[in-house]
Design a protein around this motif. Structure first.
Motif, short mmCIF file in Angstrom:
data_model
loop_
_atom_site.label_atom_id
_atom_site.label_comp_id
_atom_site.label_asym_id
_atom_site.label_seq_id
_atom_site.Cartn_x
_atom_site.Cartn_y
_atom_site.Cartn_z
N ALA A 23 33.36 -12.81 15.27
CA ALA A 23 33.50 -11.41 14.85
C ALA A 23 34.84 -11.17 14.16
O ALA A 23 34.96 -10.25 13.34
CB ALA A 23 33.36 -10.48 16.05
N PHE A 24 35.84 -11.98 14.46
CA PHE A 24 37.16 -11.77 13.88
C PHE A 24 37.24 -12.23 12.42
O PHE A 24 38.12 -11.80 11.68
CB PHE A 24 38.23 -12.50 14.70
N SER A 25 36.33 -13.10 12.02
CA SER A 25 36.41 -13.68 10.67
C SER A 25 35.30 -13.21 9.74
O SER A 25 35.37 -13.46 8.53
CB SER A 25 36.39 -15.21 10.75
N GLU A 26 34.27 -12.54 10.25
CA GLU A 26 33.19 -12.08 9.40
C GLU A 26 33.62 -10.83 8.63
O GLU A 26 34.18 -9.90 9.19
CB GLU A 26 31.93 -11.79 10.22
N GLY A 68 34.56 -6.48 2.15
CA GLY A 68 35.04 -7.84 1.97
C GLY A 68 36.17 -8.24 2.89
O GLY A 68 36.66 -9.37 2.81
N GLU A 69 36.59 -7.35 3.78
CA GLU A 69 37.71 -7.60 4.68
C GLU A 69 37.21 -7.89 6.09
O GLU A 69 36.22 -7.33 6.53
CB GLU A 69 38.62 -6.36 4.70
N SER A 70 37.92 -8.75 6.80
CA SER A 70 37.59 -9.07 8.19
C SER A 70 38.60 -8.42 9.13
O SER A 70 39.68 -7.97 8.71
CB SER A 70 37.60 -10.58 8.41
N LEU A 71 38.26 -8.41 10.42
CA LEU A 71 39.19 -7.90 11.43
C LEU A 71 40.49 -8.70 11.39
O LEU A 71 41.58 -8.13 11.46
CB LEU A 71 38.58 -8.02 12.83
N GLY A 72 40.34 -10.02 11.31
CA GLY A 72 41.53 -10.87 11.32
C GLY A 72 42.45 -10.57 10.14
O GLY A 72 43.68 -10.57 10.29
N GLU A 73 41.86 -10.30 8.97
CA GLU A 73 42.67 -10.01 7.79
C GLU A 73 43.40 -8.68 7.93
O GLU A 73 44.59 -8.57 7.61
CB GLU A 73 41.79 -10.01 6.55
N ALA A 90 23.92 -0.48 23.74
CA ALA A 90 24.71 -1.66 24.12
C ALA A 90 24.84 -2.55 22.89
O ALA A 90 23.85 -3.04 22.36
CB ALA A 90 24.03 -2.42 25.24
N VAL A 91 26.05 -2.73 22.41
CA VAL A 91 26.30 -3.58 21.25
C VAL A 91 26.29 -5.04 21.71
O VAL A 91 26.95 -5.39 22.70
CB VAL A 91 27.65 -3.24 20.60
N PRO A 92 25.57 -5.93 21.01
CA PRO A 92 25.52 -7.33 21.45
C PRO A 92 26.88 -8.02 21.47
O PRO A 92 27.10 -8.95 22.26
CB PRO A 92 24.59 -7.98 20.42
N ASN A 93 27.81 -7.60 20.60
CA ASN A 93 29.13 -8.24 20.50
C ASN A 93 29.03 -9.73 20.18
O ASN A 93 29.75 -10.55 20.72
CB ASN A 93 29.95 -8.03 21.79
N ARG A 94 28.10 -10.04 19.26
CA ARG A 94 27.90 -11.44 18.86
C ARG A 94 28.48 -11.75 17.50
O ARG A 94 28.47 -12.90 17.08
CB ARG A 94 26.40 -11.80 18.88
N GLY A 95 28.96 -10.74 16.77
CA GLY A 95 29.51 -10.93 15.45
C GLY A 95 29.26 -9.71 14.60
O GLY A 95 28.29 -8.99 14.83
N LEU A 96 30.12 -9.47 13.62
CA LEU A 96 30.04 -8.24 12.85
C LEU A 96 28.71 -8.12 12.11
O LEU A 96 28.11 -7.04 12.08
CB LEU A 96 31.21 -8.17 11.87
N VAL A 97 28.24 -9.19 11.52
CA VAL A 97 26.99 -9.14 10.75
C VAL A 97 25.82 -8.75 11.66
O VAL A 97 25.06 -7.82 11.38
CB VAL A 97 26.73 -10.47 10.04
N VAL A 150 29.86 7.17 15.68
CA VAL A 150 31.18 7.07 16.30
C VAL A 150 31.42 5.62 16.73
O VAL A 150 30.54 5.01 17.34
CB VAL A 150 31.28 7.99 17.53
N GLY A 151 32.60 5.08 16.42
CA GLY A 151 32.91 3.72 16.82
C GLY A 151 34.29 3.60 17.43
O GLY A 151 35.27 4.10 16.87
N HIS A 152 34.36 2.94 18.58
CA HIS A 152 35.64 2.68 19.25
C HIS A 152 36.06 1.24 19.02
O HIS A 152 35.26 0.32 19.19
CB HIS A 152 35.51 2.95 20.76
N SER A 153 37.32 1.03 18.63
CA SER A 153 37.91 -0.30 18.56
C SER A 153 37.11 -1.19 17.59
O SER A 153 36.94 -0.83 16.42
CB SER A 153 37.95 -0.90 19.97
N TYR A 154 36.62 -2.34 18.05
CA TYR A 154 35.76 -3.19 17.22
C TYR A 154 34.53 -2.42 16.75
O TYR A 154 34.01 -2.68 15.66
CB TYR A 154 35.35 -4.42 18.04
#
Length: 241
Positions: free
Chosen positions: A169-172, A99-104, A40-47, A67-71
């Motif tokens: 998570a979108f900006s990290e 150095g790239e974020s999801l948002g970027e 279970a991924v905490p989904n609290r942020g990428l770091v 294996v990773g789905h989506s985020y």
């Protein structure tokens, strides 16, 4: 010469979901004689999420196919740098550059239908006066955006049992891009309405991945489990096991 040990497959879910999204893939992998871990991924942020999945990987005695789905694709991009990871598999996922974020990455392409269906809810942060922000999908929009080709009854259950993603998570930024040093496979969900499929294609192409495309909604593990399992098994075979 001793035989190459078979890798354990670690399945990382994404935002707005949990590990039960792999329910139709796991039996295919175990039937092939593989050990599977689906945390279970905490989904609290990428770091934080990458650090947690890294700890799961380090607890595995032997090689790992990650294996990773989506985020979860962003998460494995970082956690996949662990020494015992032998291969990466992205499922309708974000393959970030260092150095790239999801948002970027996402911001380079037109928005999917998801953008106007997101809902934002504050949550308390221990030790801070400032709340965090949880992001989820409007329940009435979830089936069409996430699971258009999944049974309606199951899609309705998934809609009300979401695991939200913290907005940060979108900006990290990714601290490392594991696909630079690990062989990688990518699956594009051609009918994806959650992530613009062009985001998936671009990330995979940039990484030089072996890529397949299937006509599927975002929840490809439930809609096309055999295609997903075969791609994972291909990655397993690449390890020489």
């Amino acid at each position: 010469m001793s035989p190459t040990p078979r890798p354990t497959v670690v399945l990382v879910h994404g935002a707005f979901a949990d590990a039960s999204g792999y329910a139709r893939v796991i039996p295919e992998l175990t039937a092939a004689g593989l050990e599977v871990v689906a945390p279970a991924v905490p989904n609290r942020g990428l770091v934080d999420d990458a650090a947690y999945i890294s700890s799961v990987i380090r607890a595995v005695d032997g090689p790992v196919v990650l294996v990773g789905h989506s985020y979860g694709g962003a998460v494995i991009t970082v956690a996949g740098a662990e020494e015992n990871v032998r291969a990466l598999v992205y499922l309708a996922g974000y393959a970030l550059e260092e150095g790239e974020s999801l948002g970027e990455l996402q911001g380079r392409f037109p928005d999917s239908g998801l953008a106007d269906a997101l809902r934002y809810t504050p949550f308390p942060v221990v030790g801070s006066e400032d709340p965090g922000t949880d992001v989820s999908v409007a329940v009435d929009r979830f089936p069409e955006l996430f699971a258009a080709d999944v049974e309606p009854g199951l899609a309705a259950v998934l809609a009300v049992s979401q695991r939200p993603l913290a907005a940060r998570a979108f900006s990290e930024a990714a601290s490392v891009a594991a696909w630079r040093t690990k062989p990688s496979w990518g699956l594009v969900a051609g009918a994806d309405r959650t992530i613009n499929p062009e985001v998936e294609r671009y990330g995979y192409r940039r990484a030089g991945m072996t890529t397949v495309e299937v006509d599927s909604s975002h929840l490809v593990m439930l809609a096309r489990p055999m295609a997903v399992a075969e791609l994972i098994l291909e990655a397993v075979r690449s390890t020489g096991a």
